[in-house]
Design a protein around this motif. Structure first.
Motif, PDB file in Angstrom:
ATOM      1  N   VAL A  70      13.294  33.191  49.190  1.00 62.19           N
ATOM      2  CA  VAL A  70      12.705  33.879  48.032  1.00 62.19           C
ATOM      3  C   VAL A  70      11.542  34.753  48.471  1.00 62.19           C
ATOM      4  CG1 VAL A  70      11.390  33.507  45.902  1.00 62.19           C
ATOM      5  CG2 VAL A  70      13.479  32.218  46.318  1.00 62.19           C
ATOM      6  N   LEU A  71      10.677  34.221  49.324  1.00 64.90           N
ATOM      7  CA  LEU A  71       9.495  34.978  49.737  1.00 64.90           C
ATOM      8  C   LEU A  71       9.820  36.126  50.682  1.00 64.90           C
ATOM      9  CD1 LEU A  71       6.902  32.125  50.327  1.00 64.90           C
ATOM     10  CD2 LEU A  71       6.941  33.779  48.480  1.00 64.90           C
ATOM     11  N   TRP A  72      10.705  35.921  51.627  1.00 64.50           N
ATOM     12  CA  TRP A  72      10.939  36.922  52.672  1.00 64.50           C
ATOM     13  C   TRP A  72      12.084  37.868  52.380  1.00 64.50           C
ATOM     14  CZ3 TRP A  72      10.572  33.462  57.661  1.00 64.50           C
ATOM     15  CH2 TRP A  72       9.257  33.053  57.821  1.00 64.50           C
ATOM     16  N   VAL A  73      13.006  37.489  51.486  1.00 65.18           N
ATOM     17  CA  VAL A  73      14.160  38.354  51.226  1.00 65.18           C
ATOM     18  C   VAL A  73      14.186  38.826  49.773  1.00 65.18           C
ATOM     19  CG1 VAL A  73      16.675  38.500  51.276  1.00 65.18           C
ATOM     20  CG2 VAL A  73      15.496  37.241  53.058  1.00 65.18           C
ATOM     21  N   TYR A  74      14.061  37.902  48.831  1.00 67.53           N
ATOM     22  CA  TYR A  74      14.223  38.273  47.430  1.00 67.53           C
ATOM     23  C   TYR A  74      13.160  39.266  46.965  1.00 67.53           C
ATOM     24  CZ  TYR A  74      14.376  37.995  42.381  1.00 67.53           C
ATOM     25  OH  TYR A  74      14.433  38.310  41.057  1.00 67.53           O
ATOM     26  N   PHE A  75      11.896  38.984  47.234  1.00 68.67           N
ATOM     27  CA  PHE A  75      10.849  39.880  46.746  1.00 68.67           C
ATOM     28  C   PHE A  75      10.908  41.264  47.383  1.00 68.67           C
ATOM     29  CE2 PHE A  75       8.594  35.913  45.334  1.00 68.67           C
ATOM     30  CZ  PHE A  75       8.704  36.197  43.981  1.00 68.67           C
ATOM     31  N   PRO A  76      11.116  41.393  48.692  1.00 70.40           N
ATOM     32  CA  PRO A  76      11.284  42.754  49.229  1.00 70.40           C
ATOM     33  C   PRO A  76      12.506  43.473  48.647  1.00 70.40           C
ATOM     34  CG  PRO A  76      10.731  41.261  50.994  1.00 70.40           C
ATOM     35  CD  PRO A  76      10.972  40.421  49.784  1.00 70.40           C
ATOM     36  N   LEU A  77      13.629  42.756  48.495  1.00 69.16           N
ATOM     37  CA  LEU A  77      14.802  43.390  47.886  1.00 69.16           C
ATOM     38  C   LEU A  77      14.542  43.757  46.427  1.00 69.16           C
ATOM     39  CD1 LEU A  77      17.855  41.361  49.243  1.00 69.16           C
ATOM     40  CD2 LEU A  77      17.223  43.708  49.766  1.00 69.16           C
ATOM     41  N   LEU A  78      13.787  42.939  45.736  1.00 67.92           N
ATOM     42  CA  LEU A  78      13.451  43.241  44.345  1.00 67.92           C
ATOM     43  C   LEU A  78      12.618  44.514  44.250  1.00 67.92           C
ATOM     44  CD1 LEU A  78      13.512  42.301  41.364  1.00 67.92           C
ATOM     45  CD2 LEU A  78      11.379  41.090  41.842  1.00 67.92           C
ATOM     46  N   LEU A  79      11.656  44.676  45.160  1.00 68.55           N
ATOM     47  CA  LEU A  79      10.840  45.892  45.149  1.00 68.55           C
ATOM     48  C   LEU A  79      11.692  47.125  45.433  1.00 68.55           C
ATOM     49  CD1 LEU A  79       7.623  44.656  46.983  1.00 68.55           C
ATOM     50  CD2 LEU A  79       7.907  45.177  44.569  1.00 68.55           C
ATOM     51  N   VAL A  80      12.630  47.001  46.356  1.00 68.06           N
ATOM     52  CA  VAL A  80      13.527  48.121  46.657  1.00 68.06           C
ATOM     53  C   VAL A  80      14.414  48.412  45.456  1.00 68.06           C
ATOM     54  CG1 VAL A  80      15.453  48.854  48.110  1.00 68.06           C
ATOM     55  CG2 VAL A  80      13.459  47.766  49.143  1.00 68.06           C
ATOM     56  N   ALA A  81      14.942  47.363  44.818  1.00 62.44           N
ATOM     57  CA  ALA A  81      15.797  47.557  43.647  1.00 62.44           C
ATOM     58  C   ALA A  81      15.036  48.208  42.497  1.00 62.44           C
ATOM     59  CB  ALA A  81      16.380  46.218  43.199  1.00 62.44           C
ATOM     60  N   ILE A  82      13.786  47.842  42.312  1.00 64.47           N
ATOM     61  CA  ILE A  82      12.970  48.466  41.262  1.00 64.47           C
ATOM     62  C   ILE A  82      12.703  49.924  41.607  1.00 64.47           C
ATOM     63  CG2 ILE A  82      10.680  48.471  40.193  1.00 64.47           C
ATOM     64  CD1 ILE A  82      10.764  45.395  40.350  1.00 64.47           C
ATOM     65  N   TRP A  91      26.243  41.747  47.171  1.00 61.63           N
ATOM     66  CA  TRP A  91      25.893  41.569  48.578  1.00 61.63           C
ATOM     67  C   TRP A  91      24.438  41.134  48.751  1.00 61.63           C
ATOM     68  CZ3 TRP A  91      22.130  44.230  51.153  1.00 61.63           C
ATOM     69  CH2 TRP A  91      21.652  45.389  50.564  1.00 61.63           C
ATOM     70  N   GLU A  92      23.544  41.509  47.830  1.00 62.37           N
ATOM     71  CA  GLU A  92      22.149  41.053  47.923  1.00 62.37           C
ATOM     72  C   GLU A  92      22.059  39.540  47.733  1.00 62.37           C
ATOM     73  OE1 GLU A  92      22.586  43.854  45.825  1.00 62.37           O
ATOM     74  OE2 GLU A  92      21.228  45.384  46.597  1.00 62.37           O
ATOM     75  N   TRP A  93      22.819  39.016  46.744  1.00 63.03           N
ATOM     76  CA  TRP A  93      22.802  37.579  46.495  1.00 63.03           C
ATOM     77  C   TRP A  93      23.455  36.823  47.647  1.00 63.03           C
ATOM     78  CZ3 TRP A  93      19.380  36.215  43.232  1.00 63.03           C
ATOM     79  CH2 TRP A  93      19.091  37.007  42.123  1.00 63.03           C
ATOM     80  N   ILE A  94      24.522  37.382  48.213  1.00 67.50           N
ATOM     81  CA  ILE A  94      25.171  36.750  49.368  1.00 67.50           C
ATOM     82  C   ILE A  94      24.227  36.747  50.563  1.00 67.50           C
ATOM     83  CG2 ILE A  94      27.054  37.009  51.034  1.00 67.50           C
ATOM     84  CD1 ILE A  94      28.759  38.054  48.667  1.00 67.50           C
ATOM     85  N   ALA A 100      19.002  31.845  53.393  1.00 63.20           N
ATOM     86  CA  ALA A 100      18.528  30.498  53.060  1.00 63.20           C
ATOM     87  C   ALA A 100      19.284  29.445  53.859  1.00 63.20           C
ATOM     88  CB  ALA A 100      18.677  30.235  51.562  1.00 63.20           C
ATOM     89  N   ALA A 101      20.606  29.616  54.012  1.00 65.80           N
ATOM     90  CA  ALA A 101      21.399  28.651  54.776  1.00 65.80           C
ATOM     91  C   ALA A 101      21.010  28.672  56.258  1.00 65.80           C
ATOM     92  CB  ALA A 101      22.884  28.953  54.614  1.00 65.80           C
ATOM     93  N   ALA A 102      20.829  29.864  56.817  1.00 64.30           N
ATOM     94  CA  ALA A 102      20.461  29.966  58.233  1.00 64.30           C
ATOM     95  C   ALA A 102      19.089  29.341  58.495  1.00 64.30           C
ATOM     96  CB  ALA A 102      20.467  31.429  58.673  1.00 64.30           C
ATOM     97  N   VAL A 103      18.121  29.595  57.616  1.00 68.81           N
ATOM     98  CA  VAL A 103      16.785  29.020  57.786  1.00 68.81           C
ATOM     99  C   VAL A 103      16.834  27.507  57.606  1.00 68.81           C
ATOM    100  CG1 VAL A 103      14.471  28.932  56.767  1.00 68.81           C
ATOM    101  CG2 VAL A 103      15.557  31.120  57.190  1.00 68.81           C
ATOM    102  N   THR A 104      17.644  27.030  56.669  1.00 73.08           N
ATOM    103  CA  THR A 104      17.781  25.586  56.457  1.00 73.08           C
ATOM    104  C   THR A 104      18.313  24.902  57.706  1.00 73.08           C
ATOM    105  OG1 THR A 104      18.124  25.848  54.087  1.00 73.08           O
ATOM    106  CG2 THR A 104      18.948  23.823  55.082  1.00 73.08           C
ATOM    107  N   VAL A 105      19.365  25.453  58.289  1.00 74.88           N
ATOM    108  CA  VAL A 105      19.945  24.861  59.505  1.00 74.88           C
ATOM    109  C   VAL A 105      18.957  24.932  60.665  1.00 74.88           C
ATOM    110  CG1 VAL A 105      21.773  25.144  61.224  1.00 74.88           C
ATOM    111  CG2 VAL A 105      22.316  25.240  58.796  1.00 74.88           C
ATOM    112  N   ALA A 106      18.276  26.068  60.817  1.00 75.87           N
ATOM    113  CA  ALA A 106      17.302  26.205  61.906  1.00 75.87           C
ATOM    114  C   ALA A 106      16.156  25.203  61.755  1.00 75.87           C
ATOM    115  CB  ALA A 106      16.768  27.633  61.952  1.00 75.87           C
ATOM    116  N   LEU A 107      15.638  25.068  60.543  1.00 75.16           N
ATOM    117  CA  LEU A 107      14.555  24.104  60.311  1.00 75.16           C
ATOM    118  C   LEU A 107      15.026  22.669  60.536  1.00 75.16           C
ATOM    119  CD1 LEU A 107      12.768  25.501  57.133  1.00 75.16           C
ATOM    120  CD2 LEU A 107      11.846  25.350  59.441  1.00 75.16           C
ATOM    121  N   PHE A 108      16.246  22.359  60.112  1.00 73.65           N
ATOM    122  CA  PHE A 108      16.771  21.007  60.299  1.00 73.65           C
ATOM    123  C   PHE A 108      16.929  20.683  61.782  1.00 73.65           C
ATOM    124  CE2 PHE A 108      20.377  18.043  60.651  1.00 73.65           C
ATOM    125  CZ  PHE A 108      19.818  16.962  59.985  1.00 73.65           C
TER     126      PHE A 108
END
Length: 123
Positions: A70-82, A91-94, A100-108
């Protein structure tokens, strides 16, 4: 008896007034460094608590991954979309979910490796 009470109050006021205190609003009088804490902190206190359940660890990593997405992808994409005046496409939601899945696996994986290291250190 009535005369003794004001003396007690004056004495308590003098003791409190003359005590070594500092004002939290004055940065010059505030104690500096690690001396501010009242408790003795050891390295063992700063270790991550270990959980026997890998599912709990994965859940915590999933929450962190979603938050970072949400912090690193959604908000920048939201600003671009606005700025471009167009709604989010599929494709933005995908992309957001994939990040989120990649960061989850990396953190785990990282947390699992660190947890095993902590167990070896404690033995």
């Amino acid at each position: 008896m009535r005369q003794a009470q004001p003396d007690v109050w004056r004495r308590a006021y003098r003791l409190r007034r003359d005590a070594e205190r500092f004002d939290l609003r004055d940065p010059d009088q505030e104690p500096k460094g690690w001396k501010r804490t009242r408790h003795k902190i050891s390295q063992r206190d700063l270790l991550i608590p270990l959980s026997p359940s890998r599912l709990t660890l994965f859940g915590a990593c999933a929450v962190c991954g979603a938050g970072l997405a949400v912090l690193w992808v959604y908000f920048p994409l939201l600003l671009v979309a606005i700025a471009l005046d167009r709604p989010f496409a599929g494709w933005e939601w995908i992309g957001l979910g994939a990040f989120a899945a990649a960061v989850t696996v990396a953190l785990f994986l990282y947390a699992s490796a660190k947890e095993e290291g902590y167990l070896e250190e404690l033995k």
